[in-house]
Design a protein around this motif. Structure first.
Motif, PDB file in Angstrom:
ATOM      1  N   ASN A  58       0.823  -1.206   0.000  1.00 34.61           N
ATOM      2  CA  ASN A  58       0.000   0.000   0.000  1.00 34.61           C
ATOM      3  C   ASN A  58       0.861   1.262   0.000  1.00 34.61           C
ATOM      4  OD1 ASN A  58      -2.736   1.293   0.378  1.00 34.61           O
ATOM      5  ND2 ASN A  58      -1.696   2.055   2.203  1.00 34.61           N
ATOM      6  N   GLU A  59       1.949   1.258   0.778  1.00 37.15           N
ATOM      7  CA  GLU A  59       2.828   2.423   0.832  1.00 37.15           C
ATOM      8  C   GLU A  59       3.482   2.698  -0.516  1.00 37.15           C
ATOM      9  OE1 GLU A  59       3.478   4.606   3.540  1.00 37.15           O
ATOM     10  OE2 GLU A  59       1.644   3.595   4.208  1.00 37.15           O
ATOM     11  N   LEU A  60       3.664   1.651  -1.326  1.00 44.16           N
ATOM     12  CA  LEU A  60       4.257   1.814  -2.662  1.00 44.16           C
ATOM     13  C   LEU A  60       3.198   1.887  -3.763  1.00 44.16           C
ATOM     14  CD1 LEU A  60       7.334  -0.609  -2.511  1.00 44.16           C
ATOM     15  CD2 LEU A  60       7.270   1.855  -2.128  1.00 44.16           C
ATOM     16  N   GLU A  61       1.942   1.993  -3.361  1.00 38.73           N
ATOM     17  CA  GLU A  61       0.823   2.090  -4.302  1.00 38.73           C
ATOM     18  C   GLU A  61       0.794   0.898  -5.247  1.00 38.73           C
ATOM     19  OE1 GLU A  61       1.152   5.884  -6.191  1.00 38.73           O
ATOM     20  OE2 GLU A  61       0.757   6.996  -4.358  1.00 38.73           O
ATOM     21  N   MET A  62       1.054  -0.280  -4.693  1.00 37.87           N
ATOM     22  CA  MET A  62       0.996  -1.522  -5.460  1.00 37.87           C
ATOM     23  C   MET A  62      -0.224  -2.322  -5.024  1.00 37.87           C
ATOM     24  SD  MET A  62       5.030  -2.644  -5.391  1.00 37.87           S
ATOM     25  CE  MET A  62       4.689  -4.259  -6.077  1.00 37.87           C
ATOM     26  N   THR A  63      -0.898  -2.929  -5.981  1.00 35.16           N
ATOM     27  CA  THR A  63      -2.051  -3.772  -5.684  1.00 35.16           C
ATOM     28  C   THR A  63      -1.572  -5.143  -5.223  1.00 35.16           C
ATOM     29  OG1 THR A  63      -3.395  -2.649  -7.348  1.00 35.16           O
ATOM     30  CG2 THR A  63      -4.133  -4.829  -6.634  1.00 35.16           C
ATOM     31  N   GLN A  92       8.506 -12.530  -2.448  1.00 35.77           N
ATOM     32  CA  GLN A  92       8.797 -11.236  -3.072  1.00 35.77           C
ATOM     33  C   GLN A  92       7.705 -10.900  -4.071  1.00 35.77           C
ATOM     34  OE1 GLN A  92      12.890 -10.213  -4.130  1.00 35.77           O
ATOM     35  NE2 GLN A  92      12.220  -9.654  -6.187  1.00 35.77           N
ATOM     36  N   ILE A  93       7.233  -9.679  -4.004  1.00 38.31           N
ATOM     37  CA  ILE A  93       6.257  -9.169  -4.966  1.00 38.31           C
ATOM     38  C   ILE A  93       6.818  -7.895  -5.577  1.00 38.31           C
ATOM     39  CG2 ILE A  93       3.935  -8.254  -5.320  1.00 38.31           C
ATOM     40  CD1 ILE A  93       2.998  -9.947  -2.967  1.00 38.31           C
ATOM     41  N   THR A  94       6.857  -7.838  -6.905  1.00 40.70           N
ATOM     42  CA  THR A  94       7.323  -6.631  -7.587  1.00 40.70           C
ATOM     43  C   THR A  94       6.186  -6.033  -8.414  1.00 40.70           C
ATOM     44  OG1 THR A  94       8.027  -7.523  -9.743  1.00 40.70           O
ATOM     45  CG2 THR A  94       9.522  -7.848  -7.864  1.00 40.70           C
TER      46      THR A  94
END
Length: 285
Positions: A58-63, A92-94
């Motif tokens: 959420n902090e990196l605006e990633m779903t 790990q999620i990118t």
């Protein structure tokens, strides 16, 4: 024997798992990770790791590309397929693969999700817990959002190598004369029976093991103070220790060549390690 890993919805032999050279985790360190410990074939603090993962994304605006329930099933399946009794599961999620551009890729670009296991026989019986570890102090040169568990780990890796070159186990990072944390762990001192560790903020990772250990300490009527502490306080402390998912509670007996307390493992760290391992085994999933 080749491990089975998880990549974007598939279980694959590790030799067959491939990630694009255009993946933003590779090009920009644009990703987050978690490491969950396994004891006796069960997961420690899974809820905490899943919650922190969601926060980092959420902090990196990633779903978030996977539900908590599905993520738990993947963890359990990897434990089963790889026969893990004691060990670690790395996740790990990118932001996914897209042509190289500093701007984020278009909305809907599939994330990349990878999980793999590492067998660590006797994880809870680390002999270093009996002797303690030695650390050095290094300048903290990381970016300002250390509370997000990103894959930007170059400086911590450099810190590990500085410690290795100095003939010790790890490094504690220093900013404005105060300890922030270790290269891959949270840092603590014990003074007059009081446990002191840095307060939560952008300066340190919000450790899952940290949260559990502090809760257990308070439940055991130990006094805890969350604040920044100085290098001088470390040198004058009665005890010191670190916490992390892979080390649990690990005593620190030397800082920059100076013995902490008696230079031997102290009772507070020893007791907290015992409590953490016992309670974590009882609540493991």
């Amino acid at each position: 024997m080749s491990r089975t890993v998880y990549l974007n919805g598939e279980y694959l032999p590790e030799s067959e798992a491939k990630v694009s050279i255009f993946d933003r985790g590779f090009l920009f360190a644009d990703g987050v990770y978690e490491v969950t410990s396994v004891l006796g074939g069960k997961l420690l603090d899974f809820d905490g790791h899943a919650t922190r993962l969601a926060r980092s994304l959420n902090e990196l605006e990633m779903t978030n590309p996977i539900t908590k329930e599905d993520l738990l099933e993947v963890h359990r399946e990897l434990v089963r397929r790889n026969g893990i009794d004691d060990g670690l599961i790395y996740l790990q999620i990118t932001r996914g693969a897209a042509d190289r551009d500093f701007a984020y890729p278009v909305e809907g670009t599939p994330a990349t999700i990878v999980l793999f296991t590492q067998a660590k026989t006797g994880l809870a019986d680390n002999p270093l817990a009996k002797t303690g570890i030695k650390v050095i102090g290094i300048e903290d040169l990381r970016w300002g959002r250390r509370d997000i568990k990103t894959v930007q780990l170059l400086y911590p890796s450099m810190g590990k190598m500085m410690a290795k070159a100095a003939g010790v186990h790890d490094a504690w990072m220093i900013e404005d004369g105060h300890i922030t944390e270790g290269t891959s762990n949270n840092a603590y001192i014990v003074t007059d029976g009081k446990i002191v560790t840095r307060h939560l903020g952008h300066e340190i990772l919000h450790g899952i093991t940290r949260a559990a250990v502090l809760r257990f300490a308070r439940e055991s009527q130990m006094e805890v103070e969350e604040r920044a502490f100085t290098v001088d306080e470390v040198k004058a402390a009665d005890e010191a220790f670190i916490t992390s998912a892979s080390m649990f509670v690990m005593p620190v007996v030397e800082f920059d060549g100076i013995a902490i307390g008696t230079g031997a493992v102290g009772p507070v760290a020893t007791r907290l390690r015992e409590i953490y391992i016992e309670e974590s085994r009882n609540s493991a999933v």
